[in-house]
Design a protein around this motif. Structure first.
Motif, PDB file in Angstrom:
ATOM      1  N   GLN A 117       0.833  -1.215   0.000  1.00  9.40           N
ATOM      2  CA  GLN A 117       0.000   0.000   0.000  1.00  9.40           C
ATOM      3  C   GLN A 117       0.860   1.254   0.000  1.00  9.40           C
ATOM      4  OE1 GLN A 117      -2.303  -1.056   3.460  1.00  9.40           O
ATOM      5  NE2 GLN A 117      -4.064  -1.712   2.239  1.00  9.40           N
TER       6      GLN A 117
ATOM      7  N   GLU B 209       2.045   1.756  -3.404  1.00 10.75           N
ATOM      8  CA  GLU B 209       0.953   2.129  -4.307  1.00 10.75           C
ATOM      9  C   GLU B 209       0.569   3.620  -4.205  1.00 10.75           C
ATOM     10  OE1 GLU B 209      -2.531  -0.216  -3.671  1.00 10.75           O
ATOM     11  OE2 GLU B 209      -3.580   0.610  -5.397  1.00 10.75           O
ATOM     12  N   LEU B 210       0.948   4.263  -3.095  1.00 10.16           N
ATOM     13  CA  LEU B 210       0.507   5.651  -2.847  1.00 10.16           C
ATOM     14  C   LEU B 210       0.677   6.587  -4.054  1.00 10.16           C
ATOM     15  CD1 LEU B 210       1.536   6.546   0.828  1.00 10.16           C
ATOM     16  CD2 LEU B 210      -0.730   6.707  -0.177  1.00 10.16           C
ATOM     17  N   PRO B 211       1.872   6.651  -4.663  1.00 11.48           N
ATOM     18  CA  PRO B 211       2.012   7.596  -5.788  1.00 11.48           C
ATOM     19  C   PRO B 211       1.092   7.261  -6.959  1.00 11.48           C
ATOM     20  CG  PRO B 211       4.148   6.813  -5.030  1.00 11.48           C
ATOM     21  CD  PRO B 211       3.130   5.959  -4.374  1.00 11.48           C
TER      22      PRO B 211
ATOM     23  N   ARG C 242      -2.229  -0.955 -11.243  1.00 11.53           N
ATOM     24  CA  ARG C 242      -1.494  -0.477 -10.057  1.00 11.53           C
ATOM     25  C   ARG C 242      -0.864  -1.649  -9.329  1.00 11.53           C
ATOM     26  NH1 ARG C 242      -6.140   2.903  -8.643  1.00 11.53           N
ATOM     27  NH2 ARG C 242      -6.416   1.659  -6.753  1.00 11.53           N
TER      28      ARG C 242
END
Lengths: 385, 231
Positions: free
Chosen positions: B107, B110-112, B123
């Motif tokens: 996670q 994955e933020l950007p 993603r």
């Protein structure tokens, strides 16, 4: 993962703190919901009362009696259509702690003043003709499982019988409904002649006169004429619309609306400070993380909306729980208070109003930390300046 | 054709006002960082290393002068434009990793990508690729508290590269790691530079970093005092 999950994750980072904030909001909205329901119940009869119906009571207090012959004199006033009278009986069935909403009334005139009352023709006839007949509202009948033909003993905590009998024996002659004023379906109506013949005191006296006018435009002039009729008599009167009388009756129990406003405002102010302060602390703890998010490319407006979403989610969740529990609680309480069974409930208006307050609470408590986070400079947040 | 320079600094000045005092960090600094460069910037504390990195990353503003990225000025962009520019072109790696403690490794990485138009499936693929590149595929569902410092820094590297930026800006990336772990992290950065063509700027106190970079610049009181080409 999405932004919503990010909001949920942030709320769950300190579970105890989030839980305590939820509890605080829950309590505020439970109070709001419960008190608004009480207020609604007290005002339900007021709003339902027919506009052309007036009530005359003793000017000193509505518990003080009026002579029964006042009814005949009121009938003579121009603009008056039908007149009836009633006395509070103070009756209870088996359990003295659970009072009945019971009045002694004159059946024929009562039905004329309350034309919306519906009962089967043969039941109507029985109530009009049988001395010991009782007409019971369908909600009370359902509550006690009474049926037409049942013979039931009812005691009064005010009146005793001349014959020394402890209980009054009644025959249930009619079970009625009133679609216009459903609160009336909680009433129990005995015949006034039965009451008047048996009581040891208070003969030929009534608590109130209720009458209809030929037009509600005449209400003011008729009310003044009636009160003028009994001016300087042994029992002066005060006459008002049924709605105003109900409002005044409710006001005797306290200004519910004012209590609601004060309690809710106090609770909200306290919670505003607690939740607002806690959110400020929570966001301050995340200063570095906010800086990192901005470094990754998250805009200030995105950070602002995330923090507002957190405070809104918290407020709405707490409010939903509070309102739902309040709805359940008032339903239970309402069932155990005669006369409030159907009016003491969570209306959609109260519920939506509560959610509206929750949104406002969420926005106000989240505004300062969200605004600060939006304006936070990355270099400052990362401790690099 | 891509501009041969990732960054060009032209007569950059940076001053801070502290009370009644004005502190000059840079006064007319010039610097070219070619695309595909791997440069270490070293110098004593207070020499301006971090300020330079902040200026390159658009998280601080020049007092005067110009900063060009791929031939275009970035020092004149608004905050929102800078956010979008950083999201598309720059990956950051910090000394203390700066991972979100409430998010798993996957996670965090994955933020950007939440700022892109990529679908959930894409993603996930990108996250898996980035984690694999740093050797942490088996740690995807672990939280930062469940990982060592070196592993956390590798997650931070995966987060920095997941959106495939052209530039990586690293602030003391090995400052909190032991020698062995630091070498692993530097090896990954070297791989990203050599195999994937990333332009990497590392601000560091660690002289060992020079073994991995193409060149080292020494900054003292806002001035490059020595430039050593190693490649």
């Amino acid at each position: 993962m999405n932004q919503a999950l990010l909001v949920a994750k942030n709320l769950s980072r300190r579970k105890l703190r989030t839980l305590l904030m939820l509890v605080a909001i829950f309590i505020a909205f439970f109070l709001y919901g419960a008190l608004e329901c009480f207020d609604h119940a007290f005002h339900a009869s007021e709003t339902a009362a027919a506009a052309d119906r007036l009530v005359t009571v003793n000017r000193i207090n509505f518990t003080m009696p009026l002579p029964i012959n006042y009814a005949d004199r009121v009938r003579q006033v121009a603009g008056v259509k039908d007149v009836t009278y009633q006395s509070w009986f103070g009756g209870y069935y088996q359990d003295p702690k659970v009072p009945l909403f019971m009045f002694a009334v004159e059946p024929a005139s009562y039905l004329a003043v309350y034309p919306a009352i519906q009962m089967a023709p043969e039941q109507r006839k029985a109530w009009l003709s049988n001395h010991t007949a009782l007409a019971v509202g369908k909600k009370t009948a359902a509550q006690y499982n009474w049926k037409v033909g049942d013979r039931i003993p009812i005691k009064s905590n005010i009146y005793s019988r001349k014959d020394g009998a402890a209980a009054w024996e009644f025959d249930i002659a009619a079970i009625f409904s009133d679609p216009d004023e459903t609160a009336r379906e909680n009433l129990v109506l005995m015949r006034f002649d039965n009451f008047n013949e048996a009581v040891t005191f208070g003969r030929d006296q009534v608590n109130m006169l209720v009458f209809s006018t030929s037009s509600n435009k005449l209400n003011d002039s008729v009310a003044k004429a009636v009160d003028a009729l009994f001016a300087n008599s042994e029992a002066e009167t005060t006459t008002d619309t049924a709605a105003a009388f109900n409002r005044a009756f409710a006001a005797q129990l306290g200004n519910i609306a004012l209590i609601v406003t004060l309690v809710v405002a106090t609770a909200f102010a306290a919670i505003l400070m607690i939740v607002g302060n806690t959110l400020v602390m929570s966001v301050r703890e995340r200063t570095r993380e906010i800086g990192v998010l901005k470094t990754l490319g998250f805009r200030g407006s995105t950070i602002l909306s995330q923090i507002l979403a957190e405070s809104l989610l918290l407020a709405i969740l707490g409010a939903l729980l509070g309102l739902l529990v309040a709805a359940g609680a008032v339903a239970v309480v309402g069932r155990n208070i005669a006369g409030f069974g159907d009016t003491m409930r969570m209306t959609s208006g109260i519920f939506v109003g509560g959610l509206g307050w929750a949104v406002l609470l969420g926005l106000v408590t989240g505004a300062i930390p969200a605004w600060s986070a939006m304006r936070l400079q990355i270099a400052v947040a990362l401790g690099r300046k | 054709m891509a501009d041969p320079f990732s960054f060009q600094l032209r007569h950059v000045s940076k001053r801070f006002v502290k009370g009644k005092e004005t502190i000059t960090i840079f006064d007319g600094l010039d610097l070219d960082i070619p695309a595909g460069d791997f440069v270490a910037i070293m110098g004593p504390s207070g020499s301006g290393k971090t300020t330079l990195l902040n200026l390159l990353g658009g998280i601080d503003h020049v007092t005067s002068g110009e900063i060009l990225f791929d031939g275009r000025r970035v020092d004149t962009l608004s905050e929102n434009q800078l956010s979008a520019w950083r999201a598309a072109n720059v990956g950051f790696i910090f000394q203390f990793y700066n991972l979100m403690p409430v998010l798993t490794a996957a996670q965090n990485v994955e933020l950007p990508l939440l700022l892109t138009k990529l679908g959930r499936k894409e993603r996930r693929t990108n996250v898996a690729t980035a984690l694999e590149l740093v050797g942490l595929s088996d740690r995807a569902s672990h939280y930062p508290r469940e990982m060592s410092g070196g592993q956390q820094q590798r997650v931070a590297i995966a987060r920095a590269i997941v959106s495939d930026p052209q530039v990586l800006l690293c602030d003391e990336p090995t400052g909190d790691l032991d020698r062995t772990t630091a070498d692993e992290v530097l090896g990954i950065l070297q791989l990203l530079n050599r195999e994937h063509g990333k332009t990497i700027v590392v601000v560091t106190h660690d002289p060992e970093v020079a073994r991995y970079t193409k060149r080292t610049l020494h900054l003292n009181k806002g001035v490059f005092v020595e430039r050593t080409a190693l490649a």
